[in-house]
Write a protein that holds these residues in place. Structure first.
Motif, PDB file in Angstrom:
ATOM      1  N   ILE A  74       0.858  -1.195   0.000  1.00 39.04           N
ATOM      2  CA  ILE A  74       0.000   0.000   0.000  1.00 39.04           C
ATOM      3  C   ILE A  74       0.886   1.234   0.000  1.00 39.04           C
ATOM      4  CG2 ILE A  74      -2.039  -0.937   1.134  1.00 39.04           C
ATOM      5  CD1 ILE A  74      -0.907   0.068   3.797  1.00 39.04           C
ATOM      6  N   GLU A  75       0.273   2.371  -0.234  1.00 35.79           N
ATOM      7  CA  GLU A  75       1.024   3.610  -0.152  1.00 35.79           C
ATOM      8  C   GLU A  75       0.647   4.348   1.120  1.00 35.79           C
ATOM      9  OE1 GLU A  75       1.079   5.964  -3.611  1.00 35.79           O
ATOM     10  OE2 GLU A  75       1.569   4.237  -4.891  1.00 35.79           O
ATOM     11  N   GLU A  76       1.445   5.356   1.407  1.00 32.14           N
ATOM     12  CA  GLU A  76       1.180   6.162   2.583  1.00 32.14           C
ATOM     13  C   GLU A  76      -0.258   6.687   2.526  1.00 32.14           C
ATOM     14  OE1 GLU A  76       4.406   8.976   3.501  1.00 32.14           O
ATOM     15  OE2 GLU A  76       2.775  10.251   4.215  1.00 32.14           O
ATOM     16  N   GLY A  77      -0.962   6.587   3.641  1.00 27.49           N
ATOM     17  CA  GLY A  77      -2.340   7.066   3.681  1.00 27.49           C
ATOM     18  C   GLY A  77      -3.361   5.979   3.381  1.00 27.49           C
ATOM     19  N   GLN A  78      -2.883   4.800   2.948  1.00 29.27           N
ATOM     20  CA  GLN A  78      -3.826   3.739   2.589  1.00 29.27           C
ATOM     21  C   GLN A  78      -3.918   2.650   3.662  1.00 29.27           C
ATOM     22  OE1 GLN A  78      -2.340   2.434  -1.229  1.00 29.27           O
ATOM     23  NE2 GLN A  78      -3.528   3.993  -2.300  1.00 29.27           N
ATOM     24  N   THR A  79      -4.944   1.814   3.518  1.00 27.29           N
ATOM     25  CA  THR A  79      -5.174   0.710   4.446  1.00 27.29           C
ATOM     26  C   THR A  79      -5.127  -0.605   3.671  1.00 27.29           C
ATOM     27  OG1 THR A  79      -6.570   2.138   5.801  1.00 27.29           O
ATOM     28  CG2 THR A  79      -6.837  -0.228   6.109  1.00 27.29           C
ATOM     29  N   THR A  80      -4.556  -1.640   4.288  1.00 30.71           N
ATOM     30  CA  THR A  80      -4.480  -2.925   3.592  1.00 30.71           C
ATOM     31  C   THR A  80      -5.884  -3.503   3.400  1.00 30.71           C
ATOM     32  OG1 THR A  80      -4.151  -4.012   5.716  1.00 30.71           O
ATOM     33  CG2 THR A  80      -2.176  -3.561   4.422  1.00 30.71           C
ATOM     34  N   ALA A  81      -6.023  -4.347   2.380  1.00 32.08           N
ATOM     35  CA  ALA A  81      -7.339  -4.881   2.026  1.00 32.08           C
ATOM     36  C   ALA A  81      -7.948  -5.675   3.178  1.00 32.08           C
ATOM     37  CB  ALA A  81      -7.215  -5.754   0.789  1.00 32.08           C
ATOM     38  N   ASP A  82      -7.101  -6.327   3.988  1.00 30.53           N
ATOM     39  CA  ASP A  82      -7.645  -7.118   5.098  1.00 30.53           C
ATOM     40  C   ASP A  82      -7.994  -6.252   6.311  1.00 30.53           C
ATOM     41  OD1 ASP A  82      -5.176  -6.444   6.025  1.00 30.53           O
ATOM     42  OD2 ASP A  82      -4.442  -8.499   6.290  1.00 30.53           O
ATOM     43  N   GLY A  83      -7.807  -4.931   6.182  1.00 26.18           N
ATOM     44  CA  GLY A  83      -8.178  -4.041   7.269  1.00 26.18           C
ATOM     45  C   GLY A  83      -7.256  -4.108   8.470  1.00 26.18           C
ATOM     46  N   MET A  84      -6.084  -4.721   8.305  1.00 24.98           N
ATOM     47  CA  MET A  84      -5.178  -4.842   9.451  1.00 24.98           C
ATOM     48  C   MET A  84      -4.361  -3.572   9.680  1.00 24.98           C
ATOM     49  SD  MET A  84      -5.057  -7.563  11.314  1.00 24.98           S
ATOM     50  CE  MET A  84      -3.406  -8.027  11.843  1.00 24.98           C
ATOM     51  N   PHE A  85      -3.730  -3.063   8.603  1.00 26.62           N
ATOM     52  CA  PHE A  85      -2.791  -1.960   8.785  1.00 26.62           C
ATOM     53  C   PHE A  85      -3.151  -0.734   7.954  1.00 26.62           C
ATOM     54  CE2 PHE A  85      -0.190  -5.774   9.572  1.00 26.62           C
ATOM     55  CZ  PHE A  85       0.310  -5.468  10.824  1.00 26.62           C
TER      56      PHE A  85
END
Ligand SMILES: Cc1cc2nc3c(=O)[nH]c(=O)nc-3n(C[C@H](O)[C@H](O)[C@H](O)COP(=O)(O)O)c2cc1C
Ligand code: SF4
Ligand code: SF4
Ligand code: SF4
Ligand code: FES
Ligand code: FES
Lengths: 156, 618
Positions: A104-115
């Motif tokens: 992911i890029e700065e400001g984004q969230t991983t698809a699994d909602g973890m990070f």
């Protein structure tokens, strides 16, 4: 988030803890954010009613301050310090390593909602830089590999 | 807990008893740092093993373990100091505890292998006071941190705490307090260096519900003295605010603190609660008839909220946008009432001045800047941490004698002071005494006391770009010169760093800088060109190298340099080849290696790894 998923008694308690004082709007939103990692827009009408402030004030406060997000964020919010002391010790490399690993890029969230990967301007641990915060934990003296190990701690 | 103190005598008696208890017998005191820095390195688990191990050894009654705030040498955390001897153990881990308990606490011996090794002299040092990092400091404000558990008000009282308040309440007229602060020559530690006594006097002059406000927004990235003070000795800030309140006859105070400082918020709230319980805050303080209380407000991670008018707007629950100061905040500030705002460290100075007198205070420092200042010495320097020295100490003493110089035998390039509004100071000014006025003379400023040391591998154009990028994000955007001017300057710098610099760019930067400086509304805008203008003043050749030669001499701006292995210097040790993530380096043992430019991503791992300085930036 659905309206029914919100813990309304908890929200009411937070507002009461600040005596429904409109001057405490930001802190109330920060406390709500501590539960959900963001401010669910569903609570805004409730804040309008309980604090007697306008909806536009709530939106302008929520968008002005960086600690508030109206979009869902990950379970763990990684804030890489990009303050000057960390910058000259290679903070950028830490951000790159984490971004690459998480895809992911700065400001984004991983698809699994973890990070969620984010940047913060300084967390006051400047002697131990480069530093990153994961929720309320501080991790110091990071390099590429220790930054990736740091992620593993939270993946379990 | 102690009962509510009804009058001054009860406080004096309490303090006397606490001091007597403290002096009693041979009881040892272990001061274990649990500030944010050391906490991140694992103080909690060290504490648990220490308590368990002491119990096992039957020493629990003879040894007190005190969890304190920051000692300043955070890089070496967790830090342990054993009193009364002052034995210093850095980087303590739980598995070191059995040895420390058995040898040092039981048998009075030193555990040689755990001692601090001075990185400069390579000698092991036993006592804290002999460590160069501490030896040359003068810790008036910061010194009590390591004797105090910030959650225990009694520890602060035992260290002469609230004595200044006593004097202010029972021996002095408000006017006299202000006079004392003026006489001491105290200037604000938040950046501007405005004389504190004058600010108090003008606030006291205006009628209304006056407010005493503490600025703990600490926006300057790289500076963390305010965090350490608030976290480690919150009662000293409360006492400073109380004295200010007596002086200005104010009954309501606020601390505006960053949400990113959770431990500071927690310790401050605990301290406020116990101060209330013991009768040092609230109604009828120490039976004097004077009322004052303090509320905490958490900021939302916005740099501009450190500016006085923005901070007050934020306190009112609004977005923190500055306003023009036709009317000063001492007349109409928070809630349209007279408000006096000071920085955390400024308040921390106040009890000392009232306690020891203006004359004592003014004997430290320089003509125009009195007292001591805490600096946050960070970046490319051997000993990083918080350093308190008298005003007027020169940069060389701070960076070389206390800081131990630049690591890895690299060369000093500049020290950045004053945060995003400050400037970069080159080597030729290392002997300049550091005070408010001298730093301005050389194009920088004191700011809140951040000192970021930069070595030869720092690109000054990139540093300027970095600060403008920061300021672009933090500009509140309500006025054009700041919003657009910063963006334009940043575009030019980004272009230069990408290798597309043009003839005339330097002049364009100077012109834009002058405009932004002149026409912005608040201090963020007016000072924003400083990092660009000072780097242009002292490192113009680096800009020129970027623009004309398309080279980044420091090896930071990726399009403008490449690495090369130097024939004759390379020993063929092969370390770089093993470390390269791209397999870009090849070569036979003991022969000069070759770096394949097509594969290289300029990550710099080989450059950092080579022990023979055989990899060059070209
Ligand atoms: C953009 C900007 C940011 C500031 N940030 C801070 C800050 O984080 N902490 C602080 O004490 N002062 C900060 N200041 C200075 C304050 O406006 C104010 O001068 C100061 O808090 C007054 O206290 P003092 O006189 O004790 O220094 C900032 C000023 C500007 C223009
Ligand atoms: S100078 Fe910049 S930060 Fe200050 S008020 Fe104007 S736009 Fe906002
Ligand atoms: S690490 Fe240095 S000396 Fe060793 S092979 Fe690489 S360039 Fe040569
Ligand atoms: S800079 Fe990085 S990629 Fe290039 S040769 Fe060195 S280690 Fe390999
Ligand atoms: S600059 Fe990174 S913690 Fe302060
Ligand atoms: S936090 Fe422990 S020395 Fe600073």
């Amino acid at each position: 988030m659905k309206k029914t998923d919100i813990d309304w008694p908890k929200i009411t308690k937070i507002v009461q803890d600040y005596n429904s004082d409109p001057e405490c709007l930001l802190m109330i939103m920060q406390d709500i954010s501590d539960i959900y990692n963001y401010v669910p827009p569903e609570v805004i009408p409730v804040l309008v009613e309980k604090l007697g402030v306008s909806e536009s004030l709530i939106y302008s406060v929520a968008t002005f301050y960086k600690t508030i997000s109206l979009e869902p964020r990950g379970k763990y919010i990684i804030n890489v310090c990009t303050g000057t002391a960390c910058h000259v010790r290679g903070a950028e490399k830490i951000t790159h390593a984490l971004a690459e690993e998480l895809g992911i890029e700065e400001g984004q969230t991983t698809a699994d909602g973890m990070f969620t990967l984010d940047a913060v301007r300084c967390v006051g641990a400047c002697a131990s830089g480069p530093v990153a915060m994961v929720n309320h934990d501080t991790h110091g003296a990071l390099n590429r590999s220790s930054a990736l190990e740091m992620l593993d701690q939270y993946r379990k | 807990m102690v009962d509510r103190l009804k009058n001054r005598d009860e406080l004096i008696t309490l303090r006397k008893n606490l001091v007597a208890q403290h002096k009693d017998g041979n009881k040892k005191l272990i001061s274990l740092c649990s500030g944010s820095g050391c906490g991140a390195y694992g103080t909690a688990s060290v504490y648990d093993s220490l308590v368990a191990e002491l119990k096992k050894a039957g020493l629990s009654d003879q040894v007190e373990v005190r969890l304190t705030g920051c000692h300043g040498f955070c890089e070496k955390g967790p830090i342990m100091v054993i009193h009364p001897e002052g034995i210093f153990y850095p980087q303590v881990k739980p598995d070191m505890i059995p040895d420390i308990v058995e040898m040092t606490l039981k048998n009075g011996e030193i555990v040689e292998k755990f001692l601090f090794k001075d990185p400069v002299s390579k000698k092991k040092i036993i006592h804290e006071k002999d460590i160069p990092f501490y030896k040359l400091q003068k810790r008036v404000i910061f010194g009590r941190n390591q004797m105090i558990d910030p959650t225990n008000v009694l520890h602060y009282i035992a260290e002469d705490g609230y004595k200044g308040l006593e004097k202010a309440l029972f021996e002095m007229e408000p006017q006299q307090i202000i006079q004392e602060i003026k006489g001491a020559g105290l200037r604000g530690r938040g950046g501007g260096g405005f004389p504190t006594g004058i600010k108090w006097a003008s606030c006291a002059k205006h009628d209304g519900d006056r407010y005493v406000i503490c600025n703990a927004d600490e926006g300057d990235p790289g500076a963390y003295m305010d965090r350490s003070l608030l976290e480690g000795n919150p009662h000293s800030i409360i006492e400073g605010m109380l004295i200010a309140a007596v002086a200005m006859q104010s009954h309501n105070g606020f601390v505006y603190v960053r949400h990113e400082y959770p431990l500071a918020v927690k310790n401050l709230n605990i301290a406020l609660k116990s101060a209330r319980e013991i009768g040092l805050l609230g109604k009828n303080i120490l039976g004097s008839g004077f009322d004052f209380d303090i509320k905490v407000s958490r900021g939302g991670g916005s740099f501009v909220c450190g500016e006085s008018t923005a901070l007050m707007a934020s306190l009112e629950g609004k977005p923190g946008r500055p306003r023009a100061k036709y009317v000063h905040t001492v007349e109409k500030g928070f809630r349209e009432s007279p408000s006096s705002l000071n920085n955390v460290e400024t308040y921390a100075n106040v009890p000392h001045i009232i306690n020891n007198g203006a004359e004592w205070y003014a004997s430290m420092g320089t003509e125009g800047s009195k007292g001591t200042k805490i600096f946050s010495l960070v970046g490319n320097v051997v000993n990083t941490g918080l350093v308190e020295v008298p005003m007027g100490t020169n940069l060389r003493t701070i960076i070389y004698d206390i800081g131990g110089g630049i690591p890895k035998k690299k060369k000093f390039k500049a020290v950045q002071s004053g945060g995003p509004s400050g400037g970069c100071i080159p080597e030729q000014f290392l002997d300049v005494p550091v005070d408010f006025d001298e730093l301005v003379k050389i194009g920088s400023m004191m700011g809140s006391g951040g000192m970021i040391v930069m070595d030869q591998d720092t690109c000054m154009v990139d540093v300027a770009r970095y600060f403008l990028d920061f300021l672009k994000e933090e500009s509140c955007g309500q006025c054009n010169p700041c919003r657009e001017g910063i963006k334009q300057m940043l575009d030019v710098l980004t272009r230069i760093c990408a290798g597309h610099g043009k003839e005339g760019d330097i002049e364009l930067l100077e012109e834009l800088g002058a405009m932004v400086q002149k026409f912005s509304l608040c201090g963020l805008g007016t000072s924003s060109p400083n990092p660009v203008l000072t780097t242009l003043m002292y490192f113009r050749h680096e800009y020129e190298a970027h623009i004309k030669d398309k080279k980044c001499p420091a090896g930071v701006c990726k399009p403008l340099f490449h690495y090369e292995i130097v024939d004759g210097t390379c020993t063929g040790c092969g370390l770089c080849a093993r470390k390269c993530p791209q397999d870009a380096i090849t070569g036979a043992k003991k022969e000069t290696h070759v770096l394949d430019q097509d594969k290289c991503i300029k990550c710099g791992i080989c450059y950092d790894a080579c022990k023979f300085n055989a990899i060059a930036i070209r």
